[in-house]
Design an enzyme around this catalytic site. Structure first.
Site, PDB file in Angstrom:
ATOM      1  N   LYS A 211       0.835  -1.213   0.000  1.00 50.16           N
ATOM      2  CA  LYS A 211       0.000   0.000   0.000  1.00 50.16           C
ATOM      3  C   LYS A 211       0.862   1.253   0.000  1.00 50.16           C
ATOM      4  CE  LYS A 211      -1.760   1.855   4.005  1.00 50.16           C
ATOM      5  NZ  LYS A 211      -1.572   3.291   4.176  1.00 50.16           N
ATOM      6  N   ASN A 212       1.856   1.308   0.895  1.00 48.81           N
ATOM      7  CA  ASN A 212       2.598   2.568   1.065  1.00 48.81           C
ATOM      8  C   ASN A 212       3.594   2.836  -0.047  1.00 48.81           C
ATOM      9  OD1 ASN A 212       1.058   3.124   3.251  1.00 48.81           O
ATOM     10  ND2 ASN A 212       2.543   2.443   4.763  1.00 48.81           N
TER      11      ASN A 212
ATOM     12  N   CYS B 245      -5.397   8.175   8.463  1.00 47.01           N
ATOM     13  CA  CYS B 245      -5.650   7.621   9.796  1.00 47.01           C
ATOM     14  C   CYS B 245      -5.328   8.622  10.892  1.00 47.01           C
ATOM     15  CB  CYS B 245      -4.811   6.361  10.000  1.00 47.01           C
ATOM     16  SG  CYS B 245      -5.502   4.984   9.116  1.00 47.01           S
TER      17      CYS B 245
ATOM     18  N   ARG C 278      -0.144  14.919  13.175  1.00 51.14           N
ATOM     19  CA  ARG C 278       0.652  14.387  12.058  1.00 51.14           C
ATOM     20  C   ARG C 278       1.038  15.584  11.189  1.00 51.14           C
ATOM     21  NH1 ARG C 278      -1.784   8.944   9.532  1.00 51.14           N
ATOM     22  NH2 ARG C 278       0.363   8.727   8.784  1.00 51.14           N
TER      23      ARG C 278
ATOM     24  N   ASP D 161       3.688   0.451  12.225  1.00 51.71           N
ATOM     25  CA  ASP D 161       2.447  -0.051  11.609  1.00 51.71           C
ATOM     26  C   ASP D 161       2.126  -1.476  12.028  1.00 51.71           C
ATOM     27  OD1 ASP D 161       2.863   1.711   8.438  1.00 51.71           O
ATOM     28  OD2 ASP D 161       2.211   2.344  10.423  1.00 51.71           O
TER      29      ASP D 161
ATOM     30  N   ARG E  17      -8.939   0.116   3.485  1.00 51.32           N
ATOM     31  CA  ARG E  17      -7.939   1.055   2.960  1.00 51.32           C
ATOM     32  C   ARG E  17      -6.610   0.360   2.712  1.00 51.32           C
ATOM     33  NH1 ARG E  17      -6.825   5.901   6.405  1.00 51.32           N
ATOM     34  NH2 ARG E  17      -5.423   6.139   4.645  1.00 51.32           N
TER      35      ARG E  17
END
Ligand code: EPZ
Length: 432
Positions: free
Chosen positions: A22-23, A117, A123, A307, A399
């Protein structure tokens, strides 16, 4: 809206295949904006963050062709706007990568502030702004929009990040790819998805060296041509399934991984009494004996990933003795603990540290996911718990986890996704 219903207490057995990272995908898709031609991206994960980003590129004038479930062709030659201020931008964190990509291509960008998130704590994007400013961009944030503008092309610069930031490293790398001159990023993030983006850009004609170390050197080029690239497997998806079988017991073959990326996770699981066998592009994870307590501190790669913190903390609820988990990356990423407490977990949180007293068994309960990895933790808790667990907040899980229910059912889990009719009371109140 839907929820997951899990009847837990069954060991996981069988094999699953990990999807694309995903990232990495959420950095590579914005990078396509800088390419003069068609790029074919393979092993792209079918998750809502990817769907959202592809939709944003289409809204900007890109042509997206779905080749198959995991392959898309992206052609951004027709994109003429440097603005990305749609509402969809606020639904994911990675939308801020459009700043770096648009600055690189057009020398200016107007991009909505990111969402994503909200697991507690700020953040900020001050390091991104510091980097872009060093590259000659005038930066401003007004009405939830980030404005960046340079007199011409963005300029290469030497940038030292005050803290280790994946997002800032990626964003500056994007802008620097088409900058005038050389950029040096010091105290750069070393995550696998940072390296994957650099490899993608280099395959399209960029000149990036040192990705994966804390010093990345980028020589700006005039243009990027098209080509094709396959995204690396998802380190955190793989780690999540490793944690799941550690919690439930059983044996699972996890295919399509890069074992090296999992070393930090495998090492901790072995300390916890879990067997992890590395193969060429797979790992076998089995747990037959008791889970052992351990101490974990999350760190930037190659340390234990933040994570994976909610997932491993959940498993440690079932270990013999007291474990300590400290998240040194995010200031407060323990909101999920209140939900685990409904299932009998004994966790005391103080600031960045959780003290976890091992118990014999978690018990099923109705719980709610507040973010992506918290959701993953609650799924693991439900798989381990006696009785039935109902998990709301499935949208968060979608997601970042492709075919989660299908993959878990293939491992023998009793999990179903059920429709939740709108709450009549809420509906009535809204109707008034
Ligand atoms: C990326 O977020 C990931 N998201 C996160 O994964 C991951 O948890 C995080 O990196 C750390 O690995 C994506 O890649 C889309 P950071 P990012 O900048 O880039 C502070 C998931 O579950 N910081 O490395 O936002 C920040 O507050 C998601 O897949 C500043 O202070 O993380 C944090 O404390 C969740 N100023 C620390 O640095 C800045 O300008 C690390 O953040 C930027 C960051």
């Amino acid at each position: 809206m839907t929820k997951y219903v899990i009847k837990g207490g069954r060991p996981l057995q069988g094999e699953i295949t990990v999807s694309g990272a995903k990232n990495a995908a959420v950095a590579i898709i914005p990078a396509a904006l800088m390419i003069d031609g068609v790029c074919r991206i393979e092993n792209i994960p079918q998750i809502s963050d990817v769907t959202m980003l592809l939709k944003i590129l289409e809204q900007m004038g890109a042509k997206i062709r779905t080749v198959n479930k995991h392959t898309v062709d992206i052609d951004c030659t027709g994109v003429v706007t440097h603005e990305a201020t749609f509402d969809t931008m606020r639904r994911i964190r990675a939308s801020y990568y459009l700043i770096g990509a648009l600055l690189g291509r057009f020398g200016k960008a107007s991009v909505a502030m990111p969402g994503g998130c909200n697991f507690g704590g700020a953040r900020p994007i001050d390091q991104h702004i510091k980097g872009f400013t060093a590259m000659g961009a005038a930066m401003d944030v007004r009405n939830g929009i980030v404005f960046a503008e340079t007199p011409g092309r963005v300029q290469g610069a030497s940038i030292y990040f005050d803290i280790n930031s994946v997002g800032a490293t990626i964003n500056i790398m994007l802008a620097a790819t088409l900058a005038e001159g050389r950029t040096v990023i010091e105290n750069a993030a070393r995550e696998p998805h940072v390296v994957d983006l650099a490899n993608f850009l280099n395959s399209m004609g960029a000149d990036i060296r040192g990705a994966g170390t804390d010093v990345i050197k980028i020589k700006g080029v005039k243009k990027l041509t098209g080509g094709f690239y396959s995204i690396i497997p998802d380190q955190i998806e793989a780690g999540t399934y490793m944690a799941a079988v550690a919690g439930t017991g059983g044996e699972v073959l996890i295919k399509n991984v890069i074992p090296k990326h999992l070393d930090c996770i495998s090492g901790k699981l072995r300390e916890m009494g879990v067997e992890v066998e590395d193969m060429a592009d797979a790992v076998v994870v089995r747990r037959r004996g008791p889970l052992l307590k351990t101490t974990i501190k999350t760190l930037p790669y190659p340390g234990f990933p933040t994570d994976m913190q909610p997932q491993i903390s959940t498993v440690l609820c079932l270990a013999d003795g007291t474990s300590v988990v400290t998240d040194s990356v995010f200031e407060s990423r323990f909101k999920y603990v209140d939900e685990l407490a409904k299932m009998g977990a004994q966790i005391q949180v103080s600031g960045r540290t959780a003290i976890i007293e091992g118990i014999d068994r978690l018990t099923g309960a109705p719980v709610k996911a507040g973010d992506l990895r918290a959701g993953a933790a609650l799924v693991i808790a439900g798989l381990c718990a006696g009785g039935t667990t109902e998990i709301e907040g499935v949208n968060y899980l979608e997601r970042g986890y492709e075919d989660l229910v299908l993959k878990l059912r293939a491992l023998g889990a009793d999990i179903t996704e059920v429709f939740v009719p709108d709450d009549p009371i809420v509906a009535e109140r809204e109707a008034v």
